[in-house]
Design a protein around this motif. Structure first.
Motif, PDB file in Angstrom:
ATOM      1  N   MET A 129       9.492  22.616   0.709  1.00 30.57           N
ATOM      2  CA  MET A 129       8.754  21.632   0.125  1.00 30.57           C
ATOM      3  C   MET A 129       9.007  20.071   0.461  1.00 30.57           C
ATOM      4  N   CYS A 130      10.461  20.078   0.786  1.00 29.28           N
ATOM      5  CA  CYS A 130      10.689  18.655   1.180  1.00 29.28           C
ATOM      6  C   CYS A 130       9.729  18.152   2.107  1.00 29.28           C
ATOM      7  N   LEU A 131       9.807  19.214   3.352  1.00 27.36           N
ATOM      8  CA  LEU A 131       8.729  18.805   4.547  1.00 27.36           C
ATOM      9  C   LEU A 131       7.306  18.564   3.937  1.00 27.36           C
ATOM     10  N   GLU A 132       6.784  19.300   2.878  1.00 26.84           N
ATOM     11  CA  GLU A 132       5.532  19.025   2.307  1.00 26.84           C
ATOM     12  C   GLU A 132       5.494  17.407   1.849  1.00 26.84           C
ATOM     13  N   LEU A 133       6.180  17.210   0.949  1.00 27.32           N
ATOM     14  CA  LEU A 133       6.385  16.057   0.368  1.00 27.32           C
ATOM     15  C   LEU A 133       6.400  14.963   1.440  1.00 27.32           C
ATOM     16  N   LYS A 134       7.311  15.005   2.341  1.00 25.37           N
ATOM     17  CA  LYS A 134       7.381  14.059   3.385  1.00 25.37           C
ATOM     18  C   LYS A 134       5.997  13.805   4.054  1.00 25.37           C
ATOM     19  N   LYS A 135       5.389  14.794   4.456  1.00 27.62           N
ATOM     20  CA  LYS A 135       3.928  14.849   5.085  1.00 27.62           C
ATOM     21  C   LYS A 135       2.964  14.348   4.247  1.00 27.62           C
ATOM     22  N   ARG A 136       2.997  14.356   2.874  1.00 31.51           N
ATOM     23  CA  ARG A 136       1.940  14.006   1.946  1.00 31.51           C
ATOM     24  C   ARG A 136       2.372  12.411   1.539  1.00 31.51           C
ATOM     25  N   TYR A 137       3.740  12.080   1.320  1.00 28.80           N
ATOM     26  CA  TYR A 137       4.043  11.148   0.394  1.00 28.80           C
ATOM     27  C   TYR A 137       4.801   9.896   1.341  1.00 28.80           C
ATOM     28  N   ASP A 138       5.424  10.497   2.381  1.00 26.30           N
ATOM     29  CA  ASP A 138       6.307   9.332   2.900  1.00 26.30           C
ATOM     30  C   ASP A 138       5.496   8.473   3.926  1.00 26.30           C
ATOM     31  N   GLY A 139       6.286   7.582   4.712  1.00 26.81           N
ATOM     32  CA  GLY A 139       5.827   7.047   5.965  1.00 26.81           C
ATOM     33  C   GLY A 139       5.322   5.572   5.999  1.00 26.81           C
ATOM     34  N   TYR A 140       5.588   4.928   4.494  1.00 28.43           N
ATOM     35  CA  TYR A 140       5.488   3.516   4.611  1.00 28.43           C
ATOM     36  C   TYR A 140       6.427   2.674   5.064  1.00 28.43           C
ATOM     37  N   HIS A 141       5.845   1.684   6.305  1.00 26.42           N
ATOM     38  CA  HIS A 141       6.867   0.998   6.724  1.00 26.42           C
ATOM     39  C   HIS A 141       6.616  -0.499   6.632  1.00 26.42           C
ATOM     40  N   PHE A 142       7.062  -1.356   5.901  1.00 24.63           N
ATOM     41  CA  PHE A 142       6.549  -2.818   5.675  1.00 24.63           C
ATOM     42  C   PHE A 142       7.074  -3.938   6.670  1.00 24.63           C
TER      43      PHE A 142
ATOM     44  N   ASN B 199       5.826   7.070  -1.564  1.00 22.69           N
ATOM     45  CA  ASN B 199       5.018   6.352  -2.534  1.00 22.69           C
ATOM     46  C   ASN B 199       5.965   6.975  -3.597  1.00 22.69           C
ATOM     47  N   PRO B 200       6.528   6.041  -4.541  1.00 21.29           N
ATOM     48  CA  PRO B 200       7.064   6.333  -5.735  1.00 21.29           C
ATOM     49  C   PRO B 200       6.231   7.064  -6.736  1.00 21.29           C
ATOM     50  N   PHE B 201       4.948   6.242  -6.882  1.00 20.09           N
ATOM     51  CA  PHE B 201       4.091   6.667  -7.950  1.00 20.09           C
ATOM     52  C   PHE B 201       3.410   8.314  -7.646  1.00 20.09           C
TER      53      PHE B 201
ATOM     54  N   GLN C 196      -2.640  -4.624   3.653  1.00 25.73           N
ATOM     55  CA  GLN C 196      -2.210  -5.047   2.541  1.00 25.73           C
ATOM     56  C   GLN C 196      -2.587  -4.422   1.388  1.00 25.73           C
ATOM     57  N   SER C 197      -3.748  -3.641   1.665  1.00 29.38           N
ATOM     58  CA  SER C 197      -4.179  -2.694   0.407  1.00 29.38           C
ATOM     59  C   SER C 197      -3.187  -1.267   0.337  1.00 29.38           C
ATOM     60  N   GLY C 198      -2.556  -1.135   1.581  1.00 25.99           N
ATOM     61  CA  GLY C 198      -1.601   0.146   1.645  1.00 25.99           C
ATOM     62  C   GLY C 198      -2.428   1.295   2.258  1.00 25.99           C
ATOM     63  N   TYR C 199      -3.505   1.089   2.802  1.00 27.10           N
ATOM     64  CA  TYR C 199      -4.259   2.365   3.361  1.00 27.10           C
ATOM     65  C   TYR C 199      -3.608   2.448   5.132  1.00 27.10           C
ATOM     66  N   LEU C 200      -3.117   1.382   5.316  1.00 29.99           N
ATOM     67  CA  LEU C 200      -2.463   1.450   6.828  1.00 29.99           C
ATOM     68  C   LEU C 200      -1.213   0.928   6.772  1.00 29.99           C
ATOM     69  N   THR C 201      -0.196   1.343   7.613  1.00 29.68           N
ATOM     70  CA  THR C 201       1.054   0.915   7.805  1.00 29.68           C
ATOM     71  C   THR C 201       1.743   0.911   8.956  1.00 29.68           C
ATOM     72  N   ILE C 202       2.766   0.249   9.376  1.00 34.70           N
ATOM     73  CA  ILE C 202       3.471   0.032  10.755  1.00 34.70           C
ATOM     74  C   ILE C 202       3.831   1.388  11.163  1.00 34.70           C
ATOM     75  N   LYS C 203       3.213   1.995  12.508  1.00 38.44           N
ATOM     76  CA  LYS C 203       3.726   3.091  13.047  1.00 38.44           C
ATOM     77  C   LYS C 203       4.734   2.860  13.962  1.00 38.44           C
ATOM     78  N   GLU C 204       4.538   1.682  14.837  1.00 40.03           N
ATOM     79  CA  GLU C 204       5.373   1.409  15.919  1.00 40.03           C
ATOM     80  C   GLU C 204       5.352  -0.273  16.107  1.00 40.03           C
ATOM     81  N   TYR C 205       6.608  -0.342  16.689  1.00 38.93           N
ATOM     82  CA  TYR C 205       6.408  -2.079  17.079  1.00 38.93           C
ATOM     83  C   TYR C 205       7.009  -2.032  18.409  1.00 38.93           C
ATOM     84  N   ASP C 206       6.213  -3.168  19.278  1.00 39.29           N
ATOM     85  CA  ASP C 206       6.648  -3.293  20.588  1.00 39.29           C
ATOM     86  C   ASP C 206       7.343  -4.810  20.437  1.00 39.29           C
ATOM     87  N   SER C 207       8.897  -4.879  20.777  1.00 38.73           N
ATOM     88  CA  SER C 207       9.592  -6.077  20.527  1.00 38.73           C
ATOM     89  C   SER C 207       9.386  -7.069  21.619  1.00 38.73           C
TER      90      SER C 207
END
Length: 269
Positions: A2-15, A24-26, A90-101
């Motif tokens: 269930m932890c893996l399922e929750l991570k797949k569905r609701y985790d992953g935001y990088h600002f 996503n807390p909501f 900025q609406s939250g439908y895309l997020t940062i996946k990688e960064y090239d320094s």
């Protein structure tokens, strides 16, 4: 599990770059409260403005899900700009996946399954003649046809997705074809294994089920024979040479005059 399922569905935001992914807390709190997985955040509102922006700018949806940009773009919203990415980010439908320094560039993508599945599902009625209430059932039919090896029925159904579309509102037919295919195969990909590759003027696709492998090549104003030949010339089937599943090689052609798929050829081995 269930932890893996929750991570797949609701985790992953990088600002910011190189940060720990945030849930996503909501959505997470609603899941705990109701003891049920659902698209809670997406149900709070619909991104109709974002979809209209994507359509108005003839934006390629594949690029949206794999875009590269920089901080200046992400932090700017210009109402006259033809780039919808800052608003979508900025609406939250895309997020940062990688960064090239080195080059200070960001790669964006959908943060998690809740956002990706909800957003792609919402897009379908905007790009096709399929009604919003019918679209989930159409995808179910697609999946069942793929899983049963009925490629002919699959393409007859796909033709209907391009029929009766108000093309007078579409400035770029090629981008429209690619966008509809991207949406359809993204939705199908939530149920079967999908590998989707695109470049200008060409879409190639691999679908896999327990019993079948489909290799598809799409052409615009060419021929289905040319599409099929490209599968052979590029040796797309080579990775599956020792696979025991039934292999479909499918060449498909779009015609600008009919504004639809006009021919397809299916070969089975």
């Amino acid at each position: 599990e269930m932890c893996l399922e929750l991570k797949k569905r609701y985790d992953g935001y990088h600002f910011v770059e190189n940060s720990i992914g945030m849930y996503n807390p909501f959505s997470l709190l609603n899941t705990f409260a109701k003891k049920k997985l659902s698209d809670y955040w997406f149900e709070t509102g619909t991104p109709s403005y974002l979809v209209e922006l994507l359509k108005r700018t003839d934006y390629n949806l594949y690029d949206m899900a794999h875009t590269q940009t920089n901080a200046d773009v992400l932090n700017s919203i210009d109402i006259v700009s033809r780039n919808p990415i800052p608003v979508i980010y900025q609406s939250g439908y895309l997020t940062i996946k990688e960064y090239d320094s080195r080059f200070k560039t960001y790669t964006l993508g959908f943060p998690n399954l809740e956002v990706e599945e909800g957003f792609i599902n919402y897009l379908l009625p905007y790009y096709t003649s399929i009604k919003e209430t019918d679209s989930p059932f159409q995808i179910i039919h697609f999946v069942k046809e793929i899983e049963s090896g009925d490629a002919e029925a699959f393409f007859i159904r796909l033709q209907s997705f391009f029929a009766d579309t108000p093309y007078e509102l579409i400035r770029n037919l090629e981008v429209h074809y690619q966008n509809v295919l991207f949406i359809v195969f993204k939705l199908v990909g939530f149920y079967v294994k999908t590998e989707y590759h695109t470049s200008r003027g060409r879409i190639d696709l691999v679908l896999q089920t327990d019993r079948y492998i489909y290799i598809m090549e799409f052409k615009l104003n060419g021929t289905a024979e040319e599409a099929l030949q490209q599968i052979e010339d590029k040796q797309y089937a080579l990775p599956f040479a020792t696979d025991t599943r039934t292999l479909f090689r499918i060449g498909v052609n779009f015609n600008n005059e009919t504004r639809n798929i006009d021919t397809w050829i299916i070969q089975t081995t």
